[in-house]
Write an enzyme that holds these catalytic residues in place. Sequence first.
Site, PDB file in Angstrom:
ATOM      1  N   SER A  85      -9.337  -0.910   7.579  1.00  0.00           N
ATOM      2  CA  SER A  85      -8.879  -0.668   6.205  1.00  0.00           C
ATOM      3  C   SER A  85      -8.303  -1.867   5.476  1.00  0.00           C
ATOM      4  O   SER A  85      -8.106  -1.800   4.273  1.00  0.00           O
ATOM      5  CB  SER A  85      -7.842   0.452   6.193  1.00  0.00           C
TER       6      SER A  85
ATOM      7  N   SER B 241      -9.564   1.788   3.632  1.00  0.00           N
ATOM      8  CA  SER B 241      -8.758   2.560   2.710  1.00  0.00           C
ATOM      9  C   SER B 241      -7.823   1.733   1.825  1.00  0.00           C
ATOM     10  O   SER B 241      -7.378   2.230   0.801  1.00  0.00           O
ATOM     11  CB  SER B 241      -7.922   3.561   3.504  1.00  0.00           C
TER      12      SER B 241
ATOM     13  N   LYS C 103       0.850  -1.198   0.000  1.00  0.00           N
ATOM     14  CA  LYS C 103       0.000   0.000   0.000  1.00  0.00           C
ATOM     15  C   LYS C 103       0.882   1.244   0.000  1.00  0.00           C
ATOM     16  O   LYS C 103       1.960   1.240   0.618  1.00  0.00           O
ATOM     17  CB  LYS C 103      -0.885  -0.066   1.256  1.00  0.00           C
TER      18      LYS C 103
HETATM   19  N1  GLN Z   1     -12.726   3.756   7.490  1.00  0.00           N
HETATM   20  C1  GLN Z   1     -11.918   3.999   8.637  1.00  0.00           C
HETATM   21  C2  GLN Z   1     -11.467   5.442   8.678  1.00  0.00           C
HETATM   22  O1  GLN Z   1     -11.688   6.127   7.730  1.00  0.00           O
HETATM   23  C3  GLN Z   1     -10.759   3.071   8.686  1.00  0.00           C
HETATM   24  C4  GLN Z   1      -9.537   3.550   8.008  1.00  0.00           C
HETATM   25  C5  GLN Z   1      -8.351   2.701   8.236  1.00  0.00           C
HETATM   26  O2  GLN Z   1      -8.429   1.622   8.817  1.00  0.00           O
HETATM   27  N2  GLN Z   1      -7.209   3.217   7.826  1.00  0.00           N
HETATM   28  O3  GLN Z   1     -10.909   5.885   9.637  1.00  0.00           O
END
Ligand code: GLN
Length: 482
Positions: A178, A154, A79
């Site tokens: 994410s 994400s 990532k």
């Molecule tokens: N959807 C969650 C957020 O926006 C999780 C994001 C993540 O795990 N990086 O914070």
Amino acid sequence: MVGFQFQNIAAYHQQLLAGTTSCAAAVDHYLHAIAQHRHLNAMVAVFEEEARARAAELDAALQDGQSLLPLHGVVVSIKDVLCYEGHPVSAASSMLKGYHALYNATAVERLLLAGAIIIGTTNCDEFAMGSTNEHSAYGPVHNAADTGRVPGGSSGGAAVAVQAGLCMASLGSDTGGSVRQPADYCGVTGLKPGYGRISRWGLIAYASSFDCVGILAHSVTDVALIYNQLAGPDGKDSTADTTMPAKVYLQAAEEAPTYRLAYLAPTLDTEGLDPEIKTAIEQTLAQLQARGHQVAAVPFPLLEYIVPAYYILTTAEASSNLGRYDGIRYGHQAPGHPDDLTAFYRRNRSEGFGKEVQRRIMLGSFVLSAGYYDAYFTKAQQVRQLIVDATAQIFKEFDAIVMPVSPHVAPRLGEATADPIAMYMADIFTVFANLAGVPAMAIPLFKHSSSMPFGLQVLTNRGEEVLLHQLSAYLERQFARH
Ligand code: GLN
């Protein structure tokens, strides 16, 4: 002439030893697949020549009689939040476009030491903030099962890279789901280890007391092989667990023990939970019970507080972590000559950060401000402690907690981002593990009538990654509809 077709890492290694495939053939295959799937927008950068050169070295090592490394020739993507020395890393933000990593993240370093080939970096939500991969400076990623839908976020690019066969496995990051939620939306397996199991050194920070490096792959077995190489203490991360984790090993099918499984009663009554997802989880629990496992509902009155607590604490931590991107120490510098320093910072940050990141920095600054600190930040810390204690209590009596990953399958592009609060609320099942610091796995088991995949999530106590993998492998064997 050697061919290449991927089933799993162990089978690939057998073929490498038998000489029926090669690392070079694998890299060729994936480079071709990446070129064929550009429209999905899953990759940010592809390291074509380097991957070919490394494959040639790894093939030569085998021919010279050297033994197979643990991840010999395993083609992995990372990532765009993990530092890989000399390679671009931008957290999918205009703020960091053009920046090149100065050192390797520990997870990346360990991948390389174990013989993996890093084929490229994957798209994601900016600074890992989001649930749909639509908040990226590189544009949205498309779900390969239906390109009109999002891949989740994400780590959306990481999930699609595995789903569409652009690599064997991906590294992502999981602060509040994410890794697990995009895995769920794309029908792949996703692991968030316990907090501190894999060093955060070289992972671009979002919310440091939540951030975890996670793994996405086609099966629990492949996740386990990679986890075993990445997990363990690291002098460069003082929050990394200092105890060496037990190596994950999976048992033979006939050795599966009787598991004690809990589900949090209110999770299945959550407003907005898709009825098909509810039914699939209920039926699976009933089938597990019929097979002799202990299945019980436990009350969990704190459920309604977990999303607010998560978004107060993570935005607070993010506002502090992202302070360094001011255009002087790091990041985008606006052209021209500013009148004063404050105006300069404002321009750099307004141009460099996207809307969602700006929203979170403002929310975080608000909850940390002198007048509201106790009402929001301190309260949320207290709620977190209650969640940690309640979770520990459950694990005194149960081996694992089972719950959905997301209340719904992958939404259509544009559908979820219109209402940020609704988008945050949909993180209800994933942020729990990050607040409690426990490991969790998303396992793709089901298909929705919309023909989108979805799965279920298993959580175990801190330090119980071996159990987590064994139970997940059991569920995969018993219920996956291949
Ligand atoms: N959807 C969650 C957020 O926006 C999780 C994001 C993540 O795990 N990086 O914070």
